[in-house]
Design a protein around this motif. Structure first.
Motif, PDB file in Angstrom:
ATOM      1  N   GLN A 274      73.342 -32.387  -2.009  1.00  0.00           N
ATOM      2  CA  GLN A 274      71.985 -31.827  -1.973  1.00  0.00           C
ATOM      3  C   GLN A 274      71.846 -31.020  -0.703  1.00  0.00           C
ATOM      4  O   GLN A 274      72.249 -31.472   0.373  1.00  0.00           O
ATOM      5  N   LYS A 275      71.291 -29.804  -0.825  1.00  0.00           N
ATOM      6  CA  LYS A 275      71.160 -28.907   0.323  1.00  0.00           C
ATOM      7  C   LYS A 275      69.700 -28.698   0.673  1.00  0.00           C
ATOM      8  O   LYS A 275      68.819 -28.744  -0.180  1.00  0.00           O
ATOM      9  N   ASP A 276      69.468 -28.457   1.953  1.00  0.00           N
ATOM     10  CA  ASP A 276      68.127 -28.121   2.409  1.00  0.00           C
ATOM     11  C   ASP A 276      67.744 -26.757   1.825  1.00  0.00           C
ATOM     12  O   ASP A 276      68.515 -25.803   1.887  1.00  0.00           O
ATOM     13  N   GLU A 277      66.547 -26.662   1.236  1.00  0.00           N
ATOM     14  CA  GLU A 277      66.149 -25.441   0.551  1.00  0.00           C
ATOM     15  C   GLU A 277      66.017 -24.259   1.498  1.00  0.00           C
ATOM     16  O   GLU A 277      66.223 -23.111   1.101  1.00  0.00           O
ATOM     17  N   ARG A 278      65.686 -24.507   2.763  1.00  0.00           N
ATOM     18  CA  ARG A 278      65.490 -23.408   3.707  1.00  0.00           C
ATOM     19  C   ARG A 278      66.776 -23.015   4.418  1.00  0.00           C
ATOM     20  O   ARG A 278      67.114 -21.843   4.513  1.00  0.00           O
ATOM     21  N   SER A 279      67.530 -24.003   4.889  1.00  0.00           N
ATOM     22  CA  SER A 279      68.731 -23.697   5.665  1.00  0.00           C
ATOM     23  C   SER A 279      70.008 -23.716   4.824  1.00  0.00           C
ATOM     24  O   SER A 279      71.055 -23.257   5.265  1.00  0.00           O
ATOM     25  N   ASN A 280      69.923 -24.258   3.587  1.00  0.00           N
ATOM     26  CA  ASN A 280      71.082 -24.357   2.692  1.00  0.00           C
ATOM     27  C   ASN A 280      72.190 -25.242   3.263  1.00  0.00           C
ATOM     28  O   ASN A 280      73.332 -25.153   2.837  1.00  0.00           O
ATOM     29  N   THR A 281      71.852 -26.123   4.223  1.00  0.00           N
ATOM     30  CA  THR A 281      72.845 -27.038   4.781  1.00  0.00           C
ATOM     31  C   THR A 281      72.775 -28.366   4.022  1.00  0.00           C
ATOM     32  O   THR A 281      71.696 -28.802   3.587  1.00  0.00           O
ATOM     33  N   PRO A 282      73.914 -29.047   3.862  1.00  0.00           N
ATOM     34  CA  PRO A 282      73.914 -30.323   3.130  1.00  0.00           C
ATOM     35  C   PRO A 282      73.091 -31.389   3.843  1.00  0.00           C
ATOM     36  O   PRO A 282      73.189 -31.558   5.058  1.00  0.00           O
ATOM     37  N   ILE A 283      72.295 -32.110   3.067  1.00  0.00           N
ATOM     38  CA  ILE A 283      71.521 -33.210   3.636  1.00  0.00           C
ATOM     39  C   ILE A 283      71.864 -34.540   2.953  1.00  0.00           C
ATOM     40  O   ILE A 283      71.421 -35.600   3.401  1.00  0.00           O
TER      41      ILE A 283
END
Length: 412
Positions: free
Chosen positions: A48-57
């Motif tokens: 799952q990625k952060d919608e704003r930064s596209n980094t995995p969370i």
């Protein structure tokens, strides 16, 4: 201090806790970062990625055992029209499992294909929206397939049945038209489609800049499953096609499938053979137009020559009568008129002769022999052009005229 636990004992306790407290099944949304099969089982890496930064969370492993995967996979591919691949959004029904030796994993019980269809549709709409914002969505539609489109660049797998069908259709067309095809091999299914097709487009563009004659590009894919079409639904590939300088025809899907690539191209057809038929029809329409113009020009020139000769004949009869009348009145006036009339008549004759010469040059430019020198041929039966093979029968003698000679054949 309590007696230390062994790792095995600790893991057993964790397993028991998870089995007692998380015995239910859960529906979870996730993105696939990796999918692989082994011995009939399927192993997935979820992310799952952060919608704003596209980094995995969040990350997790998920497994689907053979007996479940054999049922889930065909249904998912039939409904979505795609295989599972990295970057795809999925909705999974899972339950928790902790193994003392292999650790924690989510065990997949079911997959909802409707969720993935919705995500695919959203991605496609987003790509289309972005292409329209960039002002490139209709660029290919503004191009025109050349009248004499005979030099074809083909992007396809070299071993694909569709490529062979395409070439056979062009070579064995009913009108004897000649086409020159040049293959630019590319991967046409799987995750490598996007970069492979873009690379082929770049090679075609380089050849065009080097002076290679290419009238149109055809991207064809025959015999593949509809589940392999995901590679044609990407923004980067769509942008490359939209900005390409010559028309692109696609024949990559089936009747009910339309990719972003189909939408952005100049013309979309269902199959490779339909793409070949389109090119043959285009050339046939041009040939019919040329024949029609030839007939019209011949008729116009013939009528013009006839009128000019009639006028000259009229002048030849009128001028002596005018001279006779003038002689009766005044020889001086006759001499004056004669001196003035001769230059005018000479100039008029020169103008008319020049116009006739220009018309003759136009007729010569439309001489069928000129078309023969370009590589065309004319097949005759009983002195008449053959336009329909159905009018020939076995044993008929036909005559094929080319630029430098005539070939006589017997129809078998």
């Amino acid at each position: 201090m309590n007696k230390p636990l062994t790792l095995y004992e600790l893991n057993i306790q964790i397993r028991d806790i998870i089995e007692e407290t998380m015995s239910e099944s859960y529906w979870v949304q996730a993105e696939l970062s990796d999918v692989r099969e082994n011995n009939g089982h399927c192993y997935m890496e979820l992310i799952q990625k952060d919608e704003r930064s596209n980094t995995p969370i969040a990350k997790a492993r998920a497994s689907c055992w053979r007996n479940t995967w054999m049922l889930i996979r065909p249904y998912f591919e039939r409904v979505t029209g795609q295989t599972m691949h990295s970057g795809m959004k999925v909705l999974l029904q899972v339950h928790a499992q902790f193994h003392e030796n292999f650790g924690f994993s989510w065990i997949i019980e079911d997959i909802n294909p409707e969720f993935t269809i919705g995500d695919m549709a959203r991605k496609r709409l987003e790509i289309i929206r972005q292409l329209k914002e960039e002002g490139v969505y209709d660029l290919q539609k503004e191009l025109h397939i050349p009248m004499f489109a005979q030099h074809i660049a083909v992007i396809s797998s070299e071993t694909a049945a569709g490529y062979g069908d395409f070439c056979d259709q062009l070579i064995n067309n009913d009108f004897g038209f000649h086409f020159a095809t040049r293959l630019y091999p590319a991967i046409m299914q799987g995750e490598g489609v996007e970069q492979s097709v873009i690379s082929a487009l770049n090679r075609i563009n380089e050849d065009i800049e080097q002076g290679v004659a290419i009238d149109v590009v055809v991207i064809i894919r025959g015999g593949g499953a509809t589940s392999d079409l995901s590679g044609f639904d990407t923004l980067e590939l769509a942008e490359n096609v939209a900005n390409f300088p010559i028309p692109i025809i696609t024949g990559i899907g089936h009747e009910r499938d339309e990719s972003v690539l189909d939408m952005i191209s100049h013309t979309r057809v269902k199959t490779p053979t339909a793409a070949a038929a389109l090119l043959i029809e285009n050339l046939m329409e041009v040939w019919q137009t040329v024949q029609s113009l030839e007939d019209r020009i011949t008729s116009v020139v013939s009528d013009r020559i006839k009128r000019e000769y009639q006028q000259l004949e009229h002048f030849s009869k009128t001028i002596p009568l005018q001279f006779a009348m003038l002689q009766q009145k005044n020889q001086f006036q006759l001499d004056t008129i004669t001196n003035n009339l001769r230059p005018l008549l000479k100039r008029y004759m020169m103008q008319e002769s020049h116009q006739l010469e220009m018309l003759g040059q136009r007729i010569k430019a439309l001489d069928p022999q000129v078309l023969l020198l370009r590589g065309y041929s004319i097949t005759l039966h009983d002195g008449k052009a053959v336009r329909d093979v159905k009018k020939l029968k076995s044993g008929d003698e036909i005559e094929t005229r080319v630029a430098y000679g005539t070939i006589k054949s017997i129809v078998k």
